[in-house]
Design a protein around this motif. Sequence first.
Motif, PDB file in Angstrom:
ATOM      1  N   VAL A   1      69.423 116.166  36.260  1.00  0.00           N
ATOM      2  CA  VAL A   1      70.789 116.006  36.754  1.00  0.00           C
ATOM      3  C   VAL A   1      71.207 117.308  37.417  1.00  0.00           C
ATOM      4  CG1 VAL A   1      73.180 115.561  36.109  1.00  0.00           C
ATOM      5  CG2 VAL A   1      71.338 114.378  34.919  1.00  0.00           C
ATOM      6  N   MET A   2      71.685 117.237  38.647  1.00  0.00           N
ATOM      7  CA  MET A   2      72.002 118.447  39.376  1.00  0.00           C
ATOM      8  C   MET A   2      73.181 119.195  38.756  1.00  0.00           C
ATOM      9  SD  MET A   2      69.629 118.658  41.453  1.00  0.00           S
ATOM     10  CE  MET A   2      70.176 120.048  42.418  1.00  0.00           C
ATOM     11  N   ASN A   3      74.176 118.461  38.253  1.00  0.00           N
ATOM     12  CA  ASN A   3      75.302 119.127  37.622  1.00  0.00           C
ATOM     13  C   ASN A   3      75.123 119.070  36.115  1.00  0.00           C
ATOM     14  OD1 ASN A   3      77.962 119.599  36.424  1.00  0.00           O
ATOM     15  ND2 ASN A   3      78.634 119.684  38.549  1.00  0.00           N
ATOM     16  N   ILE A   4      74.702 120.191  35.528  1.00  0.00           N
ATOM     17  CA  ILE A   4      74.382 120.213  34.108  1.00  0.00           C
ATOM     18  C   ILE A   4      75.637 120.011  33.273  1.00  0.00           C
ATOM     19  CG2 ILE A   4      73.255 121.536  32.289  1.00  0.00           C
ATOM     20  CD1 ILE A   4      71.864 123.114  34.516  1.00  0.00           C
ATOM     21  N   ARG A   5      76.758 120.574  33.735  1.00  0.00           N
ATOM     22  CA  ARG A   5      78.001 120.399  32.980  1.00  0.00           C
ATOM     23  C   ARG A   5      78.401 118.934  32.941  1.00  0.00           C
ATOM     24  NH1 ARG A   5      81.017 125.398  35.924  1.00  0.00           N
ATOM     25  NH2 ARG A   5      80.006 127.070  34.788  1.00  0.00           N
ATOM     26  N   GLN A   6      78.144 118.211  34.022  1.00  0.00           N
ATOM     27  CA  GLN A   6      78.456 116.788  34.038  1.00  0.00           C
ATOM     28  C   GLN A   6      77.654 116.059  32.961  1.00  0.00           C
ATOM     29  OE1 GLN A   6      77.944 114.765  37.823  1.00  0.00           O
ATOM     30  NE2 GLN A   6      77.391 112.881  36.757  1.00  0.00           N
ATOM     31  N   ARG A   7      76.362 116.406  32.868  1.00  0.00           N
ATOM     32  CA  ARG A   7      75.529 115.775  31.851  1.00  0.00           C
ATOM     33  C   ARG A   7      76.031 116.108  30.443  1.00  0.00           C
ATOM     34  NH1 ARG A   7      70.071 118.194  32.207  1.00  0.00           N
ATOM     35  NH2 ARG A   7      70.933 119.709  30.756  1.00  0.00           N
ATOM     36  N   THR A   8      76.423 117.354  30.235  1.00  0.00           N
ATOM     37  CA  THR A   8      76.954 117.758  28.939  1.00  0.00           C
ATOM     38  C   THR A   8      78.227 116.986  28.614  1.00  0.00           C
ATOM     39  OG1 THR A   8      75.997 119.967  29.107  1.00  0.00           O
ATOM     40  CG2 THR A   8      77.869 119.717  27.631  1.00  0.00           C
ATOM     41  N   ALA A   9      79.116 116.882  29.602  1.00  0.00           N
ATOM     42  CA  ALA A   9      80.376 116.170  29.388  1.00  0.00           C
ATOM     43  C   ALA A   9      80.132 114.694  29.105  1.00  0.00           C
ATOM     44  CB  ALA A   9      81.284 116.340  30.599  1.00  0.00           C
ATOM     45  N   GLU A  10      79.170 114.091  29.797  1.00  0.00           N
ATOM     46  CA  GLU A  10      78.841 112.687  29.543  1.00  0.00           C
ATOM     47  C   GLU A  10      78.409 112.484  28.099  1.00  0.00           C
ATOM     48  OE1 GLU A  10      75.859 111.744  32.385  1.00  0.00           O
ATOM     49  OE2 GLU A  10      77.275 111.243  33.971  1.00  0.00           O
ATOM     50  N   GLY A  11      77.546 113.406  27.628  1.00  0.00           N
ATOM     51  CA  GLY A  11      77.078 113.287  26.253  1.00  0.00           C
ATOM     52  C   GLY A  11      78.208 113.422  25.246  1.00  0.00           C
ATOM     53  N   LEU A  12      79.102 114.386  25.466  1.00  0.00           N
ATOM     54  CA  LEU A  12      80.228 114.574  24.550  1.00  0.00           C
ATOM     55  C   LEU A  12      81.191 113.395  24.607  1.00  0.00           C
ATOM     56  CD1 LEU A  12      81.035 118.344  25.123  1.00  0.00           C
ATOM     57  CD2 LEU A  12      80.091 117.311  23.065  1.00  0.00           C
TER      58      LEU A  12
END
Length: 514
Positions: free
Chosen positions: A322-333
């Motif tokens: 995933v290019m935006n790592i923060r997006q992936r983190t936010a999705e998980g949370l």
Amino acid sequence: MNYENLMKKATALSLENDRHIREIAAIDLGSNSFHMIIARIVNGSIQILSRLKQKVQLAKGLDKNGILDQEAITRGVNCLALFGERLQGFKPENVNVVGTYTLRSAVNNDEFLRQAKAVFPYPINIISGETEAHMIYAGVSHIQPESGRKFVIDIGGGSTEMIIGDNFTPIIARSRDMGCVSFAKHFFPKGEITPEAFERARRTALARIADLAECYQALGWQHVLGSSGTIKTVHQVIAANLDPDGVITAGRLDFLIERVLKFERFDELKIAGLNDERADVFVPGLAILSTIFDTFNIVQMRYSDGALREGVMYGLDQNFQVMNIRQRTAEGLAGQFNIDRLQAERVSKSVVQLAQQFHEWQASEFADEMQEIILWAALLHEVGIVINHKNMHRHSAYILANMELPGFDREQQRLLATLVRHQQNAFHSDEIGQFARYTPLDVLSAIRLLRLAILLNKSRQATETAEKISLKTDRTLWQLEFEPAYLTRNPLVRQDLKLEQKNLIEIGLELNVQ
């Protein structure tokens, strides 16, 4: 700042709530230490369950003919037996084990593998230097928030990897045979520190990387990131002695070199931030790092928690590109804590509406970074509601401060937790704490922006969106103006704004509302 792109990040959170859980393990058999990470994949995000590390120092057992002695083999096999106990029940496809410099250099590595197989039932992959470099780059890229072109450097026990890449894609990746354990053994064999030995180590390091300088400098980079033990230790020593930001510069390295050369032996090294277990490899690692700075004309370097083992871990699942790592983190949370996504989106839109009118950042170089973190705070401010609604802001702050948050470095994670901690109720500015990167006034401004956005959306689905909000600011006085009759139609918002005015007056700030 491009607010349209910022909102795309905010609204890109997937509505799917994938409940599939998979436990994985990644093991790095390094020349100095063996590392193991146990994690599980939940809702598309990795949760770290445990980390195990044991100092094995395989490289100390490698002689000039490439023979790994039995003592080193035994140390390694005993460590793997310990790891094997923790991995009982894991399927082979969920365990990835890689061996690095010492194991690929040892002509009798088959003997190590034979003895390891008796106590450790999982396959061990001895990887090339280039493969190791690619995995290190992946580990750093998945953890760090920096985008664009990166120069990643990892000084291990037996080898040093240097990679330049764009986002997740390495462009050039090289591994050279020089590490803190092998250099300690060769240049400081009795643990004695002399300027002459230090200079010989630097000259040898230069000879092994000089051919890379022109090519790497031609490619250029926006960010320099360092990983693994040597660079982590240098970062910690700088933070303890020079500046809490821990940023590594040539001048700070010169200070450390001058300091360590005053000691005569490794076992006499007593410097704040230097752990005893790293004392015997700190000086040779410092020689290698300072040479890299000089050779590539590096201005500054930041430490990254991501390294080879994280690259091995993320390589176990293809869904993490995933290019935006923060997006992936936010999705998980968002999935893990059942966040009300519609409310998160409402607050996020209000934050953007207000933030694009705020131009008073003291540290303008961090303005875009701070505004993006305010957005993620708006999206994640309710994670603590799963504990209970009372003191939700405290619960949210605790969760965000203590979880693994790939894409946020430690300073950014602290800011994120601080913003949600002060999202409601009265507060005092001396409760906020000091940041190495952000100014106190900028942090306070970020808190005010988030508080206003949350206040305007307290009614949740009953919220009437204000089509036009005008925000004018100076250091302490903010003026908020709504469209005609908005506050008349929304008496609860007007009441909450009056309470906010009172809270701000108590800490010397003002809010005028029209």
